[in-house]
Structures are given as structure tokens and as C-alpha cells.
Scaffold this motif. Sequence first.
Motif, PDB file in Angstrom:
ATOM      1  N   ARG A  10      -0.726   4.975 -10.129  1.00 30.74           N
ATOM      2  CA  ARG A  10       0.418   5.535  -9.415  1.00 30.74           C
ATOM      3  C   ARG A  10       0.308   5.264  -7.921  1.00 30.74           C
ATOM      4  O   ARG A  10       1.289   4.903  -7.256  1.00 30.74           O
ATOM      5  CB  ARG A  10       0.494   7.036  -9.679  1.00 30.74           C
ATOM      6  CG  ARG A  10       1.771   7.684  -9.151  1.00 30.74           C
ATOM      7  CD  ARG A  10       1.808   9.173  -9.438  1.00 30.74           C
ATOM      8  NE  ARG A  10       1.763   9.450 -10.873  1.00 30.74           N
ATOM      9  CZ  ARG A  10       0.709   9.941 -11.508  1.00 30.74           C
ATOM     10  NH1 ARG A  10      -0.404  10.229 -10.826  1.00 30.74           N
ATOM     11  NH2 ARG A  10       0.754  10.168 -12.805  1.00 30.74           N
ATOM     12  N   MET A  11      -0.894   5.393  -7.387  1.00 34.31           N
ATOM     13  CA  MET A  11      -1.096   5.128  -5.967  1.00 34.31           C
ATOM     14  C   MET A  11      -0.882   3.649  -5.652  1.00 34.31           C
ATOM     15  O   MET A  11      -0.263   3.288  -4.638  1.00 34.31           O
ATOM     16  CB  MET A  11      -2.507   5.557  -5.555  1.00 34.31           C
ATOM     17  CG  MET A  11      -2.758   7.061  -5.640  1.00 34.31           C
ATOM     18  SD  MET A  11      -1.654   8.008  -4.558  1.00 34.31           S
ATOM     19  CE  MET A  11      -2.127   7.372  -2.960  1.00 34.31           C
ATOM     20  N   GLN A  12      -1.378   2.790  -6.546  1.00 32.98           N
ATOM     21  CA  GLN A  12      -1.172   1.354  -6.344  1.00 32.98           C
ATOM     22  C   GLN A  12       0.306   1.001  -6.403  1.00 32.98           C
ATOM     23  O   GLN A  12       0.792   0.165  -5.633  1.00 32.98           O
ATOM     24  CB  GLN A  12      -1.952   0.564  -7.396  1.00 32.98           C
ATOM     25  CG  GLN A  12      -3.454   0.622  -7.219  1.00 32.98           C
ATOM     26  CD  GLN A  12      -4.193  -0.145  -8.303  1.00 32.98           C
ATOM     27  OE1 GLN A  12      -3.583  -0.651  -9.254  1.00 32.98           O
ATOM     28  NE2 GLN A  12      -5.510  -0.228  -8.181  1.00 32.98           N
ATOM     29  N   SER A  13       1.026   1.632  -7.331  1.00 31.68           N
ATOM     30  CA  SER A  13       2.460   1.384  -7.434  1.00 31.68           C
ATOM     31  C   SER A  13       3.193   1.816  -6.170  1.00 31.68           C
ATOM     32  O   SER A  13       4.093   1.116  -5.686  1.00 31.68           O
ATOM     33  CB  SER A  13       3.020   2.131  -8.649  1.00 31.68           C
ATOM     34  OG  SER A  13       4.420   1.966  -8.745  1.00 31.68           O
ATOM     35  N   LEU A  14       2.793   2.947  -5.622  1.00 26.19           N
ATOM     36  CA  LEU A  14       3.403   3.397  -4.370  1.00 26.19           C
ATOM     37  C   LEU A  14       3.105   2.430  -3.231  1.00 26.19           C
ATOM     38  O   LEU A  14       3.982   2.136  -2.404  1.00 26.19           O
ATOM     39  CB  LEU A  14       2.892   4.798  -4.027  1.00 26.19           C
ATOM     40  CG  LEU A  14       3.357   5.937  -4.948  1.00 26.19           C
ATOM     41  CD1 LEU A  14       2.667   7.242  -4.565  1.00 26.19           C
ATOM     42  CD2 LEU A  14       4.872   6.099  -4.897  1.00 26.19           C
ATOM     43  N   GLN A  15       1.876   1.912  -3.214  1.00 25.13           N
ATOM     44  CA  GLN A  15       1.523   0.952  -2.168  1.00 25.13           C
ATOM     45  C   GLN A  15       2.330  -0.333  -2.299  1.00 25.13           C
ATOM     46  O   GLN A  15       2.816  -0.883  -1.303  1.00 25.13           O
ATOM     47  CB  GLN A  15       0.024   0.647  -2.233  1.00 25.13           C
ATOM     48  CG  GLN A  15      -0.860   1.812  -1.828  1.00 25.13           C
ATOM     49  CD  GLN A  15      -2.336   1.495  -1.974  1.00 25.13           C
ATOM     50  OE1 GLN A  15      -2.701   0.405  -2.409  1.00 25.13           O
ATOM     51  NE2 GLN A  15      -3.194   2.452  -1.616  1.00 25.13           N
ATOM     52  N   VAL A  16       2.483  -0.811  -3.552  1.00 23.95           N
ATOM     53  CA  VAL A  16       3.278  -2.022  -3.782  1.00 23.95           C
ATOM     54  C   VAL A  16       4.728  -1.795  -3.371  1.00 23.95           C
ATOM     55  O   VAL A  16       5.372  -2.672  -2.782  1.00 23.95           O
ATOM     56  CB  VAL A  16       3.185  -2.437  -5.269  1.00 23.95           C
ATOM     57  CG1 VAL A  16       4.186  -3.547  -5.576  1.00 23.95           C
ATOM     58  CG2 VAL A  16       1.777  -2.896  -5.601  1.00 23.95           C
ATOM     59  N   HIS A  17       5.245  -0.614  -3.690  1.00 19.57           N
ATOM     60  CA  HIS A  17       6.625  -0.303  -3.321  1.00 19.57           C
ATOM     61  C   HIS A  17       6.792  -0.292  -1.804  1.00 19.57           C
ATOM     62  O   HIS A  17       7.797  -0.808  -1.273  1.00 19.57           O
ATOM     63  CB  HIS A  17       7.018   1.046  -3.913  1.00 19.57           C
ATOM     64  CG  HIS A  17       8.438   1.438  -3.634  1.00 19.57           C
ATOM     65  ND1 HIS A  17       9.511   0.750  -4.171  1.00 19.57           N
ATOM     66  CD2 HIS A  17       8.957   2.435  -2.869  1.00 19.57           C
ATOM     67  CE1 HIS A  17      10.636   1.312  -3.749  1.00 19.57           C
ATOM     68  NE2 HIS A  17      10.330   2.335  -2.965  1.00 19.57           N
ATOM     69  N   GLU A  18       5.825   0.272  -1.109  1.00 16.72           N
ATOM     70  CA  GLU A  18       5.886   0.284   0.346  1.00 16.72           C
ATOM     71  C   GLU A  18       5.813  -1.129   0.913  1.00 16.72           C
ATOM     72  O   GLU A  18       6.549  -1.475   1.852  1.00 16.72           O
ATOM     73  CB  GLU A  18       4.740   1.140   0.905  1.00 16.72           C
ATOM     74  CG  GLU A  18       4.889   2.636   0.644  1.00 16.72           C
ATOM     75  CD  GLU A  18       6.120   3.226   1.308  1.00 16.72           C
ATOM     76  OE1 GLU A  18       6.483   2.732   2.408  1.00 16.72           O
ATOM     77  OE2 GLU A  18       6.717   4.153   0.734  1.00 16.72           O
ATOM     78  N   GLU A  19       4.929  -1.958   0.322  1.00 20.64           N
ATOM     79  CA  GLU A  19       4.838  -3.349   0.761  1.00 20.64           C
ATOM     80  C   GLU A  19       6.157  -4.085   0.512  1.00 20.64           C
ATOM     81  O   GLU A  19       6.594  -4.890   1.336  1.00 20.64           O
ATOM     82  CB  GLU A  19       3.695  -4.061   0.022  1.00 20.64           C
ATOM     83  CG  GLU A  19       2.311  -3.615   0.452  1.00 20.64           C
ATOM     84  CD  GLU A  19       1.994  -4.012   1.882  1.00 20.64           C
ATOM     85  OE1 GLU A  19       2.543  -5.033   2.344  1.00 20.64           O
ATOM     86  OE2 GLU A  19       1.224  -3.294   2.537  1.00 20.64           O
ATOM     87  N   TYR A  20       6.767  -3.802  -0.638  1.00 23.96           N
ATOM     88  CA  TYR A  20       8.043  -4.442  -0.953  1.00 23.96           C
ATOM     89  C   TYR A  20       9.112  -4.051   0.066  1.00 23.96           C
ATOM     90  O   TYR A  20       9.903  -4.886   0.518  1.00 23.96           O
ATOM     91  CB  TYR A  20       8.486  -4.048  -2.364  1.00 23.96           C
ATOM     92  CG  TYR A  20       9.853  -4.553  -2.744  1.00 23.96           C
ATOM     93  CD1 TYR A  20      10.046  -5.884  -3.101  1.00 23.96           C
ATOM     94  CD2 TYR A  20      10.951  -3.695  -2.741  1.00 23.96           C
ATOM     95  CE1 TYR A  20      11.305  -6.353  -3.444  1.00 23.96           C
ATOM     96  CE2 TYR A  20      12.211  -4.156  -3.085  1.00 23.96           C
ATOM     97  CZ  TYR A  20      12.385  -5.481  -3.446  1.00 23.96           C
ATOM     98  OH  TYR A  20      13.636  -5.940  -3.776  1.00 23.96           O
ATOM     99  N   LYS A  21       9.146  -2.775   0.441  1.00 20.73           N
ATOM    100  CA  LYS A  21      10.117  -2.321   1.422  1.00 20.73           C
ATOM    101  C   LYS A  21       9.889  -3.002   2.772  1.00 20.73           C
ATOM    102  O   LYS A  21      10.846  -3.405   3.450  1.00 20.73           O
ATOM    103  CB  LYS A  21      10.022  -0.803   1.573  1.00 20.73           C
ATOM    104  CG  LYS A  21      10.519  -0.031   0.356  1.00 20.73           C
ATOM    105  CD  LYS A  21      10.244   1.454   0.459  1.00 20.73           C
ATOM    106  CE  LYS A  21      10.955   2.088   1.632  1.00 20.73           C
ATOM    107  NZ  LYS A  21      10.725   3.546   1.685  1.00 20.73           N
TER     108      LYS A  21
END
Length: 310
Positions: free
Chosen positions: A86-97
Motif C-alpha cells: 500500500r505504501m509503495q502504491s501511494l509512492q508510485v501514485h505520487e510519482e505519477y502525479k
Amino acid sequence: MEVLKSSSIVFGLDFRYDSFWSCRLGVCQIRELSNRSHLVSQRNNSLHFYQVKCQGVDDSLQNSISTESKWKEKLAAVNENSNRMRMQSLQVHEEYKKQQATLQREKLQVSENSYLLKDLEFIPYLTDEGLIRDISASDAKASVYAVFDETKILQYVGISRQVYMSMRLHFARVPSKCHFVKVQHTKQPNRVLLECIKDKWITENGIVPSGNDNGPQQSIWENPLDCKVLMTDEEKRNLQGAGAGIVEAKILKNVARRIEVQLDAEYKKRNCKETFRFEPKMKEKGLLDLRNKQPDKSVPASVPRPKSAS
């Protein structure tokens, strides 16, 4: 004497009587002891059975407790892994943004820094000496270029780090469609920037050029020329009957040579003085590809990719 005799008889009878009942009593005692022994043995067996059974129950309880402990450990590991994902997914989402924001800024830069296709000058593909014109810029890191035919109709839009080498390849494959070129150089070899300029030019043209159809026409512009699609009906029949092997390679090589002769005639018709040499081994596969080094078309992505952990 009679009294003694009778007494001895009486005593003798008494002795025999006592012995008889003593034997009977001994047998009964033995039987009773045997029964008691049997009962004791059964009780001991029962006690042993219950002890074994109780031991089995204890083992089962211990196994159950051990299994439950392992199950709890696995559940904890799964929960931990889920939290980590979940934390990795949040990090990827932030990177995508962040990447999307960067792309938006770059697109704005494109609109400010790029030229309209109509504002760029038509540059003749060949020099007066019949050579491929070198439109490279010494300080350019990459280029977007557009190729036009004799009537100045857009045929292809490409991106390259070595625009001269790319132009040479295009002319070797489709000389009849290479008459004019327009180019915009950039000092920023950014894939998003270059792709945006390319798309902007294609949109400005109104229709997608045949060389950018993402199909067979684009393959002719960007890949070794496949002569098999240009075979005559007779050549196709000969190829079908040849099968795999030396005969097939010979037929394909002859087809490639025939197309090479046709291309050479077009070069001469355009008064081109360039020398184009094709790979002999590729001809056996029905392909025409120049022997010189291929141009570098790779362009860095807009956002650097993270380095993989060693």
C-alpha cells in the motif's frame, strides 16, 4: 484296641476330609486370584489406553496450538506485506502525479518554443551535386524532421539524433517520396518535447502522413525494405514450391537484386551521386538494408527512470 482303631479310622476319615476340602478351597482361591489378576490386568490396560488417549489429545492440542501460532505468524506477515504494498502504491501514485505535472509544464514549453510546420522553409533533399543534404546542427542534441514529395505533400515525420543518417536511409528506401525536408533542432533531447512537436505537425497537416500509419508504409520508412511484399506472381509461385533451404534463399536474393536494380534506376533518375551498398546476407532473407551504421533514434524519456537495485 477297637477304640484306637475306630479313633484312627475316624481320624483317618477326618484327615481325608480335610485334605479334600483344602484342595477345593485352594482351587477356589486360585480361581479368585486369577479373576482378580485378570481384573487388575484389564484395569491396567484400560488405564494405559486412557493414558495413551490422553497423551494423543495432549499432542493434538499442542499441534493445534503450534498450527494456530504459525497461522498467526503468516497472517501477520501478510498484513505487513499488504501495508508495504500500500505504501509503495501511494509512492508510485505520487510519482505519477509529479510526472504528469512535469509533462504539462513541458507541453506548455512546446507550445512556446516549437515552430509551426508552415513557418519552416522547404529544404531540397539533394544538393546541386546530387548528394544527400546535411541539415544537421552542431549544437543540436536531437531533431524533428518532415519529409515531402515532389508536390510538397507531407509523407513522413520522424525524430532522430542523427538526422542526416536518417535522411540517407529514407532516400535509399523510398527515393520517389524524398524531395523536400523541414527540420527543427533542439538542444533538449526530451522524448516528450520531441513527440509533442511531431504530433503538433501531424495535426497541423490535417491528415496522418502515409509514412506514419503505424502499419506497412511506416515500416518501409523505418525498417529494412522487405522485398517479399513486392514479389511478382511468378516469384510467389516459385517461392511456394521451393520450400525452406538454399533454393528459397536464392529466390529471395534474386527478388532483392531485382528491387535493388529498380531503386538504382530511381537514384539515377534523381541524379543522385550517392553510393548505397546493401547487406548481402540480408538479401538472402528478401531484405534490403544499408551496410552503413544505423542512425541513433533513441531519445531519453522526460523523467529519468530510477536505477535498479544491484
